[in-house]
Design a protein around this motif. Structure first.
Motif, PDB file in Angstrom:
ATOM      1  N   TYR A 150       0.845  -1.193   0.000  1.00 47.99           N
ATOM      2  CA  TYR A 150       0.000   0.000   0.000  1.00 47.99           C
ATOM      3  C   TYR A 150       0.879   1.240   0.000  1.00 47.99           C
ATOM      4  O   TYR A 150       1.762   1.373   0.841  1.00 47.99           O
ATOM      5  CB  TYR A 150      -0.911   0.013   1.229  1.00 47.99           C
ATOM      6  N   THR A 152       0.792   5.546  -0.015  1.00 47.45           N
ATOM      7  CA  THR A 152      -0.065   6.710   0.203  1.00 47.45           C
ATOM      8  C   THR A 152       0.505   7.916  -0.526  1.00 47.45           C
ATOM      9  O   THR A 152       1.683   8.249  -0.365  1.00 47.45           O
ATOM     10  CB  THR A 152      -0.192   7.007   1.708  1.00 47.45           C
ATOM     11  N   SER A 154       0.217  11.893  -1.010  1.00 46.48           N
ATOM     12  CA  SER A 154      -0.314  13.035  -0.269  1.00 46.48           C
ATOM     13  C   SER A 154      -0.031  14.329  -1.005  1.00 46.48           C
ATOM     14  O   SER A 154       0.994  14.454  -1.694  1.00 46.48           O
ATOM     15  CB  SER A 154       0.332  13.105   1.122  1.00 46.48           C
ATOM     16  N   LYS A 169      -0.554   2.476  -9.950  1.00 46.41           N
ATOM     17  CA  LYS A 169      -1.444   1.372  -9.576  1.00 46.41           C
ATOM     18  C   LYS A 169      -1.140   0.151 -10.446  1.00 46.41           C
ATOM     19  O   LYS A 169      -1.086   0.219 -11.656  1.00 46.41           O
ATOM     20  CB  LYS A 169      -2.896   1.853  -9.774  1.00 46.41           C
ATOM     21  N   ASN A 174      -1.634  -1.043  -4.096  1.00 46.77           N
ATOM     22  CA  ASN A 174      -2.864  -0.288  -3.827  1.00 46.77           C
ATOM     23  C   ASN A 174      -2.482   1.126  -3.411  1.00 46.77           C
ATOM     24  O   ASN A 174      -1.518   1.315  -2.666  1.00 46.77           O
ATOM     25  CB  ASN A 174      -3.679  -0.956  -2.718  1.00 46.77           C
ATOM     26  N   THR A 175      -3.230   2.092  -3.898  1.00 47.94           N
ATOM     27  CA  THR A 175      -2.871   3.478  -3.597  1.00 47.94           C
ATOM     28  C   THR A 175      -3.928   4.136  -2.720  1.00 47.94           C
ATOM     29  O   THR A 175      -5.119   3.844  -2.832  1.00 47.94           O
ATOM     30  CB  THR A 175      -2.716   4.299  -4.899  1.00 47.94           C
ATOM     31  N   ILE A 176      -3.464   5.014  -1.838  1.00 43.10           N
ATOM     32  CA  ILE A 176      -4.320   5.749  -0.904  1.00 43.10           C
ATOM     33  C   ILE A 176      -3.981   7.227  -1.072  1.00 43.10           C
ATOM     34  O   ILE A 176      -2.822   7.573  -1.324  1.00 43.10           O
ATOM     35  CB  ILE A 176      -4.028   5.296   0.546  1.00 43.10           C
ATOM     36  N   ASN A 178      -4.190  11.137   0.652  1.00 43.40           N
ATOM     37  CA  ASN A 178      -4.601  12.036   1.736  1.00 43.40           C
ATOM     38  C   ASN A 178      -3.957  13.403   1.541  1.00 43.40           C
ATOM     39  O   ASN A 178      -3.159  13.592   0.618  1.00 43.40           O
ATOM     40  CB  ASN A 178      -4.354  11.414   3.131  1.00 43.40           C
ATOM     41  N   ALA A 254      -3.626   4.399  10.135  1.00 38.80           N
ATOM     42  CA  ALA A 254      -3.552   4.024   8.719  1.00 38.80           C
ATOM     43  C   ALA A 254      -2.141   3.578   8.341  1.00 38.80           C
ATOM     44  O   ALA A 254      -1.183   3.756   9.096  1.00 38.80           O
ATOM     45  CB  ALA A 254      -3.988   5.205   7.846  1.00 38.80           C
ATOM     46  N   SER A 255      -2.032   2.990   7.153  1.00 33.81           N
ATOM     47  CA  SER A 255      -0.774   2.356   6.752  1.00 33.81           C
ATOM     48  C   SER A 255       0.405   3.323   6.738  1.00 33.81           C
ATOM     49  O   SER A 255       1.510   2.955   7.137  1.00 33.81           O
ATOM     50  CB  SER A 255      -0.926   1.708   5.381  1.00 33.81           C
TER      51      SER A 255
ATOM     52  N   ASN B 217      -4.656  -1.576  10.344  1.00 28.02           N
ATOM     53  CA  ASN B 217      -6.095  -1.423  10.116  1.00 28.02           C
ATOM     54  C   ASN B 217      -6.921  -2.219  11.128  1.00 28.02           C
ATOM     55  O   ASN B 217      -8.023  -1.816  11.489  1.00 28.02           O
ATOM     56  CB  ASN B 217      -6.456  -1.813   8.679  1.00 28.02           C
ATOM     57  N   ASN B 344      -6.678   1.152   4.598  1.00 26.29           N
ATOM     58  CA  ASN B 344      -6.026   2.372   4.132  1.00 26.29           C
ATOM     59  C   ASN B 344      -4.769   2.676   4.930  1.00 26.29           C
ATOM     60  O   ASN B 344      -4.344   1.882   5.724  1.00 26.29           O
ATOM     61  CB  ASN B 344      -6.996   3.556   4.143  1.00 26.29           C
TER      62      ASN B 344
END
Lengths: 344, 344
Positions: A150, A152, A154, A169, A174-176, A178, A254-255, B217, B344
């Motif tokens: 994962y 993230t 930002s 991706k 997996n992308t998040i 924020n 979160a991760s 998580n 996430n």
């Protein structure tokens, strides 16, 4: 969107793999013509993450950093934080105008001890609006073997962050998204300090029960620091509130926060943990560095964050004790006796 | 205050060691006269935690559970949750009146699937005011080798909880007091479910990057459940608010919550993790149980918590997917594909 990757270590190589696996063509700064020739012929980087193979038709490798930047919309900075100033000194500031910068650097810029966005702003007048980070618990080795990870992304411009993220991706990423652009960077720095401390605890022969309590309390201390930073954008020595990053209800489990702390603290391969272990066993900082032939990131980070926190004023008994063990010759056993008392 | 320890497994033996090391005399229920005779002669329990030695002059061992209760002010319940009903069926309810109960049981009472305090209230009309728990990340083996560990003592009567905790304090045990009597018990049950899931992830060949995201998580999901429970004291099927336990600002990164989750998820020796690993590798529940010759606590816990959460209504996609894999034959790979999406 064209990506230019500045860096050719293992994390840079992992990012090139993600982008090309996603079908993206990539401008890649590789300094040595021999390495470029090797990668073109053998389809992998001989020096780092050699098990990752690329479709070389998607790669445009160049020896000149400015040529890479000129040809790209998104400049991915992924050199060790110790060398970022050397690299940026070669960059033509005109070329950066209108570009997006995506930082994959897990550390402060040495010397001024700034977050990279603050350094770019001071040095190139680079706007925070065009600055993004790519962080999270992600060992390059697991990218090479395509284990699901994962990441993230930002940025204060969350829409653009999402567009940039989309290019990374793949079935194994997996992308998040924020917008806590300061918090995620501080978390990436702090985790190295706590991992160094986890190594010290191990060297001091504490057991697994203690380690779990130490890491849980470190997570809490990190969240407390980030909650304070989240409300105010603070550059060392200055104080100015930045309403864009005001977030008090972020999920620090979160991760990119807790996940990255866990993978770093529990990894037996972490340099910070190895270094801390030697300190815990009684080595001096100098002899541990000689023995390891490298500097663990958490060592300088401990001092920087101690200074940065003078302005922020978060309650950080664990990180500041680790600082005092490393920089003020407090004996590890004595330091941890203090840490023992503040944990719950 | 006189303590009576009901149980003689490894965790009970560790608690007897703490109490006697603190200088406390202890009434100890040991069912077999041969074992009593052995412990008196050899100063350690031959069957469990054999490396822990006691000052036997502080021990009053008895074969009769009611004699132990009669002689004690604080009754420490520390039998496997699967056997607690069998033990309590032998107890003379008159003897429990006016006593304090200290539960070290990490599970729900099977059958009615209740927290022990609710079971004691229904079965013995035992008041919550006199009920306490002793929980936290603490492998008995590390108690035997006197590695520093943290135990949390909880009760609505925090002053009494502190008095009880004081009797367990030794150089290798730090004690923490809180009044989240429901939350700490639910956390102890939930951690086994998440650890079972961590084993599944390992069996499915996810890597360390994923594991850290999964555990982070899970910590968040646990906190979300506990925040909901913290505001309302809920017995299955009933709903009644209990203002004493209303706490919304608890620190769920503390040792008894996040610490215990970490030590359980990361321990390669955990039965839950081993069991989950086999499920992830494709064993059926039945063949994994046959192979291990025991039931992992997280297996029943997954079902109980799924039912309990019907009344509570917390958002628990991870725990409920683990329930569906174990009890509704959802394929682990399919279940984890769903878990992947919610993290996430």
């Amino acid at each position: 969107m064209k990506f230019g990757v500045i860096g050719s270590g293992s994390w840079a190589t992992a990012l090139v793999k993600m982008l090309t696996d996603h079908g993206q063509s990539v401008n890649w700064w590789v300094r040595s013509p021999e390495t470029i020739e090797y990668i073109q012929r053998r389809r992998h980087n001989p020096h780092y993450l050699a098990s990752a193979y690329f479709d070389v038709q998607q790669l445009q490798m160049r020896e000149d950093v400015n040529a890479v930047i000129a040809a790209s919309d998104v400049v991915v900075l992924v050199v060790p934080s110790a060398y970022i100033c050397d690299v940026m000194d070669q960059v033509d500031s005109e070329l950066l105008k209108g570009k997006k910068v995506l930082s994959a650097i897990k550390g402060l810029v040495p010397g001024p001890d700034l977050l990279l966005n603050d350094y770019l702003q001071q040095r190139f007048d680079f706007p925070l609006q065009d600055y993004f980070t790519l962080l999270g618990p992600c060992h390059a080795e697991e990218v090479a073997s395509e284990k699901l990870s994962y990441l993230t992304f930002s940025g204060v411009d969350m829409e653009m962050a999402a567009q940039i993220a989309a290019a990374f991706k793949t079935p194994y990423i997996n992308t998040i998204i924020n917008n806590d652009i300061l918090g995620v960077q501080y978390a990436a720095v702090l985790k190295n300090i706590y991992a160094l401390g986890a190594g010290m605890a191990h060297g001091l022969e504490y057991g697994d029960n203690f380690l779990s309590v130490y890491i849980a309390n470190s997570a809490d201390e990190m969240a407390s620091f980030l909650r304070t930073v989240g409300a105010e954008h603070i550059v060392v020595g200055e104080h100015h509130t930045d309403p864009i990053t005001q977030q008090r209800d972020l999920n620090y489990a979160a991760s990119v926060y807790l996940g990255d702390l866990l993978v770093t603290c529990y990894s037996p391969y972490s340099r910070n943990r190895t270094f801390g272990n030697m300190i815990g066993k009684g080595y001096t900082v100098q002899s541990a560095q000689l023995e390891m032939n490298m500097v663990a990131e958490g060592y300088n980070a401990a001092k920087c964050m101690f200074n940065i926190n003078k302005a922020i004023g978060a309650d950080m008994p664990i990180a500041s004790t680790i600082y005092r063990i490393l920089w003020e010759r407090v004996r590890p056993k004595k330091g941890f006796a203090e840490i023992e008392k503040v944990m719950n």
